[in-house]
Scaffold this motif. Structure first.
Motif, mmCIF file in Angstrom:
data_model
loop_
_atom_site.group_PDB
_atom_site.id
_atom_site.type_symbol
_atom_site.label_atom_id
_atom_site.label_comp_id
_atom_site.label_asym_id
_atom_site.label_seq_id
_atom_site.Cartn_x
_atom_site.Cartn_y
_atom_site.Cartn_z
ATOM 1 N N VAL A 75 48.059 20.442 -50.533
ATOM 2 C CA VAL A 75 49.173 19.853 -50.032
ATOM 3 C C VAL A 75 50.173 19.872 -51.081
ATOM 4 C CG1 VAL A 75 50.325 17.917 -48.998
ATOM 5 C CG2 VAL A 75 47.996 18.298 -48.243
ATOM 6 N N THR A 76 51.471 20.175 -50.915
ATOM 7 C CA THR A 76 52.571 20.348 -52.057
ATOM 8 C C THR A 76 53.584 19.394 -51.644
ATOM 9 O OG1 THR A 76 53.810 22.116 -50.915
ATOM 10 C CG2 THR A 76 52.031 22.792 -52.522
ATOM 11 N N THR A 77 54.491 19.117 -52.449
ATOM 12 C CA THR A 77 55.831 18.143 -52.319
ATOM 13 C C THR A 77 56.592 18.923 -51.024
ATOM 14 O OG1 THR A 77 56.981 19.194 -53.864
ATOM 15 C CG2 THR A 77 55.674 16.886 -54.593
ATOM 16 N N HIS A 78 56.544 20.223 -51.278
ATOM 17 C CA HIS A 78 57.526 21.000 -50.204
ATOM 18 C C HIS A 78 56.865 20.840 -48.944
ATOM 19 C CE1 HIS A 78 59.960 23.234 -53.218
ATOM 20 N NE2 HIS A 78 58.847 23.109 -54.025
ATOM 21 N N ASP A 79 55.556 20.812 -48.553
ATOM 22 C CA ASP A 79 54.774 20.364 -47.486
ATOM 23 C C ASP A 79 55.548 19.067 -46.836
ATOM 24 O OD1 ASP A 79 53.515 22.706 -47.712
ATOM 25 O OD2 ASP A 79 51.697 21.865 -48.409
ATOM 26 N N GLU A 133 60.121 18.755 -39.520
ATOM 27 C CA GLU A 133 59.211 19.053 -38.075
ATOM 28 C C GLU A 133 59.045 17.595 -37.409
ATOM 29 O OE1 GLU A 133 55.673 20.905 -39.620
ATOM 30 O OE2 GLU A 133 56.877 22.314 -40.546
ATOM 31 N N ARG A 134 59.676 16.627 -37.984
ATOM 32 C CA ARG A 134 59.302 15.279 -37.519
ATOM 33 C C ARG A 134 57.980 14.857 -37.164
ATOM 34 N NH1 ARG A 134 64.271 13.017 -35.252
ATOM 35 N NH2 ARG A 134 65.811 14.428 -35.261
ATOM 36 N N ARG A 135 57.220 15.466 -38.309
ATOM 37 C CA ARG A 135 55.660 15.211 -38.062
ATOM 38 C C ARG A 135 55.104 13.907 -39.186
ATOM 39 N NH1 ARG A 135 51.892 19.860 -40.551
ATOM 40 N NH2 ARG A 135 49.964 18.786 -41.050
ATOM 41 N N ARG A 136 54.659 12.891 -38.490
ATOM 42 C CA ARG A 136 54.526 11.689 -39.163
ATOM 43 C C ARG A 136 53.175 11.778 -39.954
ATOM 44 N NH1 ARG A 136 56.682 6.871 -37.156
ATOM 45 N NH2 ARG A 136 54.710 5.950 -37.144
ATOM 46 N N PHE A 137 52.942 11.274 -41.204
ATOM 47 C CA PHE A 137 51.990 11.596 -42.006
ATOM 48 C C PHE A 137 51.327 10.190 -42.765
ATOM 49 C CE2 PHE A 137 53.592 11.478 -46.134
ATOM 50 C CZ PHE A 137 55.145 11.940 -45.835
ATOM 51 N N ALA A 138 49.930 10.302 -43.144
ATOM 52 C CA ALA A 138 49.536 9.005 -43.991
ATOM 53 C C ALA A 138 49.271 9.392 -45.227
ATOM 54 C CB ALA A 138 48.036 9.000 -43.099
ATOM 55 N N MET A 139 49.592 8.304 -46.040
ATOM 56 C CA MET A 139 49.359 8.173 -47.282
ATOM 57 C C MET A 139 48.109 6.887 -47.569
ATOM 58 S SD MET A 139 51.612 8.375 -50.612
ATOM 59 C CE MET A 139 52.605 6.526 -50.725
ATOM 60 N N LEU A 140 47.320 7.090 -48.546
ATOM 61 C CA LEU A 140 46.465 6.159 -48.631
ATOM 62 C C LEU A 140 46.182 5.950 -50.330
ATOM 63 C CD1 LEU A 140 43.612 6.456 -45.979
ATOM 64 C CD2 LEU A 140 45.155 4.412 -46.268
ATOM 65 N N THR A 141 45.971 4.850 -50.824
ATOM 66 C CA THR A 141 45.773 4.392 -52.191
ATOM 67 C C THR A 141 43.953 5.032 -52.427
ATOM 68 O OG1 THR A 141 44.777 2.232 -52.268
ATOM 69 C CG2 THR A 141 47.400 2.751 -52.444
ATOM 70 N N ALA A 142 43.816 5.468 -53.477
ATOM 71 C CA ALA A 142 42.419 5.874 -53.911
ATOM 72 C C ALA A 142 42.342 5.375 -55.110
ATOM 73 C CB ALA A 142 42.054 7.165 -53.648
ATOM 74 N N TYR A 143 41.335 5.064 -55.595
ATOM 75 C CA TYR A 143 40.896 4.711 -57.097
ATOM 76 C C TYR A 143 39.625 5.221 -57.648
ATOM 77 C CZ TYR A 143 43.704 0.883 -54.918
ATOM 78 O OH TYR A 143 44.934 0.255 -54.050
ATOM 79 N N ASP A 144 38.933 5.961 -56.907
ATOM 80 C CA ASP A 144 37.533 6.409 -57.549
ATOM 81 C C ASP A 144 37.351 7.757 -56.866
ATOM 82 O OD1 ASP A 144 35.811 6.069 -55.298
ATOM 83 O OD2 ASP A 144 36.556 3.809 -55.427
ATOM 84 N N HIS A 145 36.362 8.452 -57.359
ATOM 85 C CA HIS A 145 35.829 9.713 -56.981
ATOM 86 C C HIS A 145 35.215 9.705 -55.713
ATOM 87 C CE1 HIS A 145 33.206 13.243 -57.253
ATOM 88 N NE2 HIS A 145 34.251 13.930 -57.414
ATOM 89 N N PRO A 146 34.223 8.926 -55.440
ATOM 90 C CA PRO A 146 33.623 9.156 -53.750
ATOM 91 C C PRO A 146 34.783 8.918 -52.605
ATOM 92 C CG PRO A 146 32.817 7.167 -54.887
ATOM 93 C CD PRO A 146 33.613 8.074 -56.185
ATOM 94 N N THR A 147 35.640 7.962 -52.932
ATOM 95 C CA THR A 147 36.453 7.465 -51.831
ATOM 96 C C THR A 147 37.445 8.524 -51.826
ATOM 97 O OG1 THR A 147 36.385 5.033 -52.781
ATOM 98 C CG2 THR A 147 38.183 5.670 -51.189
ATOM 99 N N ALA A 148 37.849 9.227 -52.826
ATOM 100 C CA ALA A 148 38.979 10.265 -52.899
ATOM 101 C C ALA A 148 38.373 11.524 -52.139
ATOM 102 C CB ALA A 148 39.340 10.721 -54.314
ATOM 103 N N ARG A 198 40.341 18.119 -53.073
ATOM 104 C CA ARG A 198 40.644 19.357 -52.861
ATOM 105 C C ARG A 198 41.690 19.887 -52.388
ATOM 106 N NH1 ARG A 198 35.523 22.541 -52.600
ATOM 107 N NH2 ARG A 198 36.537 23.853 -51.007
ATOM 108 N N ASN A 199 42.120 19.106 -51.592
ATOM 109 C CA ASN A 199 43.263 19.622 -50.618
ATOM 110 C C ASN A 199 44.438 18.392 -50.635
ATOM 111 O OD1 ASN A 199 44.372 21.195 -48.553
ATOM 112 N ND2 ASN A 199 44.385 19.384 -47.150
ATOM 113 N N ALA A 200 44.420 17.204 -50.865
ATOM 114 C CA ALA A 200 45.304 16.113 -51.025
ATOM 115 C C ALA A 200 46.252 16.395 -52.198
ATOM 116 C CB ALA A 200 44.812 14.806 -50.720
ATOM 117 N N LEU A 201 47.568 15.876 -51.979
ATOM 118 C CA LEU A 201 48.454 15.992 -53.049
ATOM 119 C C LEU A 201 48.124 14.494 -53.722
ATOM 120 C CD1 LEU A 201 51.054 16.565 -54.861
ATOM 121 C CD2 LEU A 201 52.400 15.169 -53.032
ATOM 122 N N VAL A 202 47.733 14.479 -54.974
ATOM 123 C CA VAL A 202 47.417 13.304 -55.830
ATOM 124 C C VAL A 202 48.811 12.606 -56.498
ATOM 125 C CG1 VAL A 202 46.111 12.156 -57.599
ATOM 126 C CG2 VAL A 202 45.087 13.838 -55.990
#
Ligand code: KIV
Length: 263
Positions: free
Chosen positions: A3-7, A14-29, A76-80
């Motif tokens: 995922v990029t900032t352009h996405d 596209e009026r597509r709502r999206f989720a962001m979550l905090t993550a602090y460690d490798h297994p949760t990420a 692997r996919n998410a924008l961090v």
């Protein structure tokens, strides 16, 4: 494809709502990434959620880099997005650029987040190729200035100032902004006024995205939670049940049994 900032800008168009979550460690990420969460924020809320501080103010650059590296290795996919900690950008624009660059260069983050209307720094970072996420409204690093963690933008004048700040950070180059702790109509009005996505937390349903602190979502924190912090499960109780069961079995001599021992 990551995922990029352009996405995120396209999601808004596209009026597509999206989720962001905090993550602090490798297994949760890894879990959040595999679940398709498009944006992971290594928040300085690591301070009160993981490190045992009572605010975000003590969090250091080294602590943020350490946690950001772990999250990047799991995504692997998410924008961090890495949060710039208190003291890492307030003294000068040069300081801010130097510290922000470390998150991309040393930790592999895709963007940084700044609290408040940091116009000069946002411009400088954007020019330097460092994508900036803003954070307006209730900004925990300004807890002393705000006189506590209070809902912001409650008067017409304060709401107008917030909207002006949001338009100014968009103009300075921010690709998105968090809006925290404001009345729902203020969150919705700012989202309509901006062409970059807004990501709300305690800002009502009218923002383009929503973010929660992962420990709140999982029910890991004790004590009263803020109104917006919806717990989708009760991991605290689940962890307590599991570790008590383990300790009981050890004390009764039923763990390890044959299945969990080598012949
Ligand atoms: O640090 C953090 O977790 C944040 C979110 C609340 C947006 O800034």
């Amino acid at each position: 494809m990551s995922v990029t900032t352009h996405d995120l800008r396209s999601f808004k168009q596209e009026r597509r709502r999206f989720a962001m979550l905090t993550a602090y460690d490798h297994p949760t990420a890894k879990i959040l990434d595999a679940a398709g969460i498009p944006v992971l924020l290594v928040g300085d809320s690591v301070g009160n959620n993981v490190l045992g501080y009572d605010s975000t103010l003590p969090v250091t650059m080294e602590e943020m880099l350490h946690h950001t590296k772990a999250v990047v290795r799991g995504a692997r996919n998410a924008l961090v997005v890495a949060d710039m900690p208190f003291g890492s950008y307030q003294a000068s624009v040069d300081d801010g650029v130097r510290n922000a660059a470390r998150f991309l260069k040393e930790a592999g983050a895709g963007a940084v987040k700044l609290e408040g209307a940091q116009l000069q720094l946002t411009e400088a970072l954007t020019r330097a190729g460092i994508p900036v996420m803003g954070h307006l409204g209730l900004t925990p690093q300004a807890v002393h200035e705000m006189g506590g963690y209070r809902v912001q933008g409650r008067t017409a004048e304060a709401a107008r100032r917030l909207q002006d700040d949001a338009l100014a950070i968009e103009k300075a180059g921010a690709f998105a902004t968090v809006i925290e702790g404001v009345p729902s109509d203020v969150g919705a009005d700012i989202s309509t006024a901006l062409s970059i996505p807004t990501i709300g937390i305690g800002a009502g349903p009218g923002t383009d995205g929503q973010v929660l602190v992962i420990n709140d979502l999982l029910g890991l924190n004790e004590g009263p939670a803020p109104r917006f912090a919806k717990a989708y499960t009760d991991l605290r109780a689940e962890i307590s049940r599991a570790v008590t069961a383990f300790a009981d079995e050890v004390e009764r001599g039923t763990f390890p049994d044959a299945e969990h021992s080598y012949r």
